[in-house]
Design an enzyme around this catalytic site. Structure first.
Site, PDB file in Angstrom:
ATOM      1  N   ASN A 120       0.816  -1.224   0.000  1.00  0.00           N
ATOM      2  CA  ASN A 120       0.000   0.000   0.000  1.00  0.00           C
ATOM      3  C   ASN A 120       0.849   1.274   0.000  1.00  0.00           C
ATOM      4  OD1 ASN A 120       0.726  -0.485   2.673  1.00  0.00           O
ATOM      5  ND2 ASN A 120      -1.100   0.493   3.481  1.00  0.00           N
ATOM      6  N   GLU A 143       4.894  -3.816  12.393  1.00  0.00           N
ATOM      7  CA  GLU A 143       3.911  -2.740  12.200  1.00  0.00           C
ATOM      8  C   GLU A 143       2.741  -3.380  11.459  1.00  0.00           C
ATOM      9  OE1 GLU A 143       4.084   0.146  13.435  1.00  0.00           O
ATOM     10  OE2 GLU A 143       6.191   0.252  13.991  1.00  0.00           O
ATOM     11  N   CYS A 195      -3.035   1.471   6.661  1.00  0.00           N
ATOM     12  CA  CYS A 195      -3.132   0.878   8.004  1.00  0.00           C
ATOM     13  C   CYS A 195      -3.834   1.857   8.935  1.00  0.00           C
ATOM     14  CB  CYS A 195      -1.752   0.523   8.527  1.00  0.00           C
ATOM     15  SG  CYS A 195      -0.622   1.909   8.503  1.00  0.00           S
TER      16      CYS A 195
HETATM   17  P1  NAP Z   1       0.778  -9.003   3.956  1.00  0.00           P
HETATM   18  O1  NAP Z   1      -0.040  -9.945   3.149  1.00  0.00           O
HETATM   19  O2  NAP Z   1       0.979  -9.313   5.392  1.00  0.00           O
HETATM   20  O3  NAP Z   1       2.180  -8.903   3.189  1.00  0.00           O
HETATM   21  C1  NAP Z   1       3.217  -8.051   3.639  1.00  0.00           C
HETATM   22  C2  NAP Z   1       4.547  -8.579   3.170  1.00  0.00           C
HETATM   23  O4  NAP Z   1       4.780  -9.868   3.759  1.00  0.00           O
HETATM   24  C3  NAP Z   1       4.640  -8.782   1.654  1.00  0.00           C
HETATM   25  O5  NAP Z   1       5.937  -8.491   1.229  1.00  0.00           O
HETATM   26  C4  NAP Z   1       4.358 -10.271   1.506  1.00  0.00           C
HETATM   27  O6  NAP Z   1       4.893 -10.836   0.334  1.00  0.00           O
HETATM   28  C5  NAP Z   1       5.050 -10.833   2.734  1.00  0.00           C
HETATM   29  N1  NAP Z   1       4.518 -12.128   3.148  1.00  0.00           N
HETATM   30  C6  NAP Z   1       3.316 -12.673   2.867  1.00  0.00           C
HETATM   31  N2  NAP Z   1       3.198 -13.892   3.436  1.00  0.00           N
HETATM   32  C7  NAP Z   1       4.355 -14.119   4.090  1.00  0.00           C
HETATM   33  C8  NAP Z   1       4.836 -15.196   4.891  1.00  0.00           C
HETATM   34  N3  NAP Z   1       4.097 -16.291   5.122  1.00  0.00           N
HETATM   35  N4  NAP Z   1       6.075 -15.096   5.413  1.00  0.00           N
HETATM   36  C9  NAP Z   1       6.822 -13.983   5.205  1.00  0.00           C
HETATM   37  N5  NAP Z   1       6.423 -12.940   4.457  1.00  0.00           N
HETATM   38  C10 NAP Z   1       5.201 -12.995   3.917  1.00  0.00           C
HETATM   39  O7  NAP Z   1       0.202  -7.508   3.895  1.00  0.00           O
HETATM   40  P2  NAP Z   1      -0.235  -6.661   2.628  1.00  0.00           P
HETATM   41  O8  NAP Z   1      -1.515  -7.229   2.092  1.00  0.00           O
HETATM   42  O9  NAP Z   1       0.908  -6.490   1.709  1.00  0.00           O
HETATM   43  O10 NAP Z   1      -0.517  -5.223   3.294  1.00  0.00           O
HETATM   44  C11 NAP Z   1      -1.689  -4.905   3.955  1.00  0.00           C
HETATM   45  C12 NAP Z   1      -1.532  -5.026   5.457  1.00  0.00           C
HETATM   46  O11 NAP Z   1      -0.430  -4.254   5.895  1.00  0.00           O
HETATM   47  C13 NAP Z   1      -2.733  -4.476   6.223  1.00  0.00           C
HETATM   48  O12 NAP Z   1      -3.056  -5.328   7.285  1.00  0.00           O
HETATM   49  C14 NAP Z   1      -2.227  -3.136   6.747  1.00  0.00           C
HETATM   50  O13 NAP Z   1      -2.909  -2.665   7.893  1.00  0.00           O
HETATM   51  C15 NAP Z   1      -0.799  -3.457   7.010  1.00  0.00           C
HETATM   52  N6  NAP Z   1       0.003  -2.218   7.067  1.00  0.00           N
HETATM   53  C16 NAP Z   1       0.445  -1.782   8.284  1.00  0.00           C
HETATM   54  C17 NAP Z   1       1.168  -0.588   8.395  1.00  0.00           C
HETATM   55  C18 NAP Z   1       1.668  -0.085   9.730  1.00  0.00           C
HETATM   56  O14 NAP Z   1       2.573   0.738   9.740  1.00  0.00           O
HETATM   57  N7  NAP Z   1       1.130  -0.529  10.852  1.00  0.00           N
HETATM   58  C19 NAP Z   1       1.441   0.145   7.227  1.00  0.00           C
HETATM   59  C20 NAP Z   1       0.974  -0.323   6.012  1.00  0.00           C
HETATM   60  C21 NAP Z   1       0.258  -1.516   5.944  1.00  0.00           C
HETATM   61  P3  NAP Z   1       3.959 -11.161  -0.935  1.00  0.00           P
HETATM   62  O15 NAP Z   1       3.425  -9.883  -1.425  1.00  0.00           O
HETATM   63  O16 NAP Z   1       4.865 -11.781  -1.909  1.00  0.00           O
HETATM   64  O17 NAP Z   1       2.877 -12.074  -0.435  1.00  0.00           O
END
Ligand code: NAP
Length: 485
Positions: A157, A255, A289
């Site tokens: 995002n 995060e 987020c």
């Molecule tokens: P995500 O599915 O958790 O993926 C985040 C990262 O982790 C991606 O690079 C992903 O790679 C990798 N990943 C996925 N499965 C994994 C596994 N089993 N082991 C290790 N790495 C893995 O999150 P997203 O859909 O990209 O982002 C949305 C989420 O991020 C929301 O929940 C949002 O709230 C959160 N977010 C939090 C913040 C904050 O600062 N608190 C900021 C922004 C976003 P792939 O893409 O290759 O699957």
């Protein structure tokens, strides 16, 4: 619209200062959610390529940790000026890959530049402590030391700013980095890395691994040479990483997700509140987020506020983020669009009323969903509890501050809380009572300034903070030195 092959981008892995690929390398596609066109293809790293990147970072560490801080800072300063030159090019690819309006993508590259400049300055302030000794003829000092190889795993995002928070803090402190960006934005990561390469980064200092989170992420989380995992993403994946990395006792900074609320009391300026709500709920198509997904409003002003929020939302143009005037782009992919549909359907089944939107905009594309407002939501409804990550806003009515704060704190998350009120009493109480890492008074839920700690409480994180100098609590460890003279 047809596309010629030359317009397509191709991303390889960046390991030890070089762009690499194997003969048998597999590539995955990056698809534009606005048009369903192919943006390009990117290499999917294998486990042995993860090992190669970690080895490169580990070898580079022995040199980089002994590089003076002004030299490390000079690299970040140079990178900042190159990001300025390439702002538009990078922003275009970000918008093509994940859909947000170009103005937002350009703003995000601005955050990268500010982070590079900020962290370059922070290097000079990596202060230690002098501790009074308990014995004569003795000095005691405590110094911050880098840890080694830091693995940064980032979501789609904010394709580049979140990476810059992590990597620039890691680098200025003397660590080296292996970066695994989200697959949806792998080509934005490639351009980002090309800019860092052009800034003259010593080889191995930063390495880029695109590919499946399960393969690359898991290997990084279990690798004994990786000393820190800095992760931003979903709570579910964060939990898995924490479990995997525990065997090697890595430091892990998480995060994670949020279920952020705007509380509106009856003495609030409703025009200002409506403005803050709409901006926080629908920019980046609600895929932040810190996006506001709940409005917790005093019953006596609910109808008036709802009308104002609807009117402002109706003015927001939905479309391809590359088109001028568009403020809400598509969702990142079709799967996310279907997920939003399911949540809205569930909200209606549980008793919510659709006050605006409530349907996909399939007439303009496969990933578009109308900005949606659901009224008559109760705090225990699914839509009031779970993170949706889409343009959906729930209105929850309450009687007064106490109930509002109870509802605000009644989810598993604790990232961002906003309150609109003209009462100093309630504003001050909210700053204390909200169980969230960020509290905004008379402002929406999404606004991060440089130098201010960023992060969440409860299931929104594990207590670490980014952006400010507090990032060094993750990226350094303390060494205590006793000198008898
Ligand atoms: P995500 O599915 O958790 O993926 C985040 C990262 O982790 C991606 O690079 C992903 O790679 C990798 N990943 C996925 N499965 C994994 C596994 N089993 N082991 C290790 N790495 C893995 O999150 P997203 O859909 O990209 O982002 C949305 C989420 O991020 C929301 O929940 C949002 O709230 C959160 N977010 C939090 C913040 C904050 O600062 N608190 C900021 C922004 C976003 P792939 O893409 O290759 O699957």
């Amino acid at each position: 619209m047809s596309q010629t092959k030359t317009e397509l981008l191709q991303g390889n892995l960046y390991i030890n200062g070089e762009w690499v690929s194997e003969e048998e390398q597999t590539y995955f596609e990056s698809i534009n959610p606005a048009t369903q066109e192919l943006v390009g293809t990117c290499a999917a790293a294998t486990a042995s390529q993860v090992d190669a990147a970690v080895n490169a970072a580990s070898t580079a560490y022995s040199h980089w940790k002994n590089t003076s801080i002004p030299e490390r800072a000079a690299f970040l300063t140079k990178a900042a000026s190159l990001f300025e030159d390439k702002k538009e090019e990078l922003a275009q690819v970000m918008t093509k890959e994940m859909g947000k309006p170009l103005t937002e993508s350009i703003g995000e590259v601005g955050v990268v530049i500010a982070t590079a400049q900020y962290m370059a300055g922070e290097g000079r302030r990596l202060f230690g402590e002098i501790v009074p000794a308990g014995f004569p003829d003795r000095d005691i000092k405590m110094v911050r030391e880098p840890l080694g190889v830091v693995a940064c795993i980032t979501p789609w995002n904010f394709p580049v700013s979140l990476a810059s928070y992590k990597m620039f803090a890691a680098l200025i402190a003397g660590n080296t980095v292996v970066w695994k960006p989200a697959s949806e934005v792998a080509l934005s990561a490639k351009i980002f890395m090309e800019i860092l390469h052009a800034a003259g980064l010593p080889k191995g200092t930063i390495n880029l691994l695109t590919g499946s989170g399960r393969i690359v992420g898991q290997r990084l989380a279990t690798h004994s040479e990786v000393k820190v995992i800095s992760f931003t993403g979903s709570t579910e994946v964060g939990q898995q990483l924490a479990e995997m990395s525990s065997k090697t006792l890595k430091r892990i900074s998480l995060e994670l997700g949020g279920k952020n609320a705007v509380i509106v009391l009856k003495d609030a300026d409703l025009d200002k509140a409506a403005e803050g709500i709409v901006k926080s709920a629908f920019t980046t198509t609600g895929q932040r987020c810190t996006a506001a997904s709940r409005v917790i409003v005093d019953r006596s002003v609910k109808e008036e506020l709802l009308k104002k929020v609807i009117a402002l939302t109706e003015e927001m143009k939905v479309g391809n983020g590359l088109e001028q005037g568009v403020v809400i782009g598509p969702l990142v992919n079709e799967q996310q669009c279907r997920l939003v549909e399911d949540y809205v359907q569930k909200a209606v089944e549980e008793g919510g009323n659709i006050a605006l939107g409530g349907r996909a905009l399939s007439e303009i594309g496969a990933c578009y969903y109308m900005p949606t407002i659901i009224d008559n939501v109760h705090s225990n409804h699914t839509i009031a509890q779970e993170e949706i990550f889409g343009p959906v806003l729930a209105f929850i009515e309450v009687n007064g501050y106490e109930e509002a704060m109870r509802v605000n704190n009644g989810t598993m998350y604790g990232l961002s809380t906003s309150i609109y009120t003209s009462s100093l009493h309630y504003a001050s109480r909210a700053a204390k009572d909200a169980v969230s890492g960020l509290v905004y008074i008379n402002n929406g839920t999404s606004n991060a300034e440089m130098g201010v700690a960023f992060g969440g409480m409860k299931m929104s994180g594990n207590g670490h903070r980014e952006v400010s100098h507090h990032a060094f609590d993750v990226m350094t460890e303390w060494k205590s030195v006793y000198t008898n003279y």
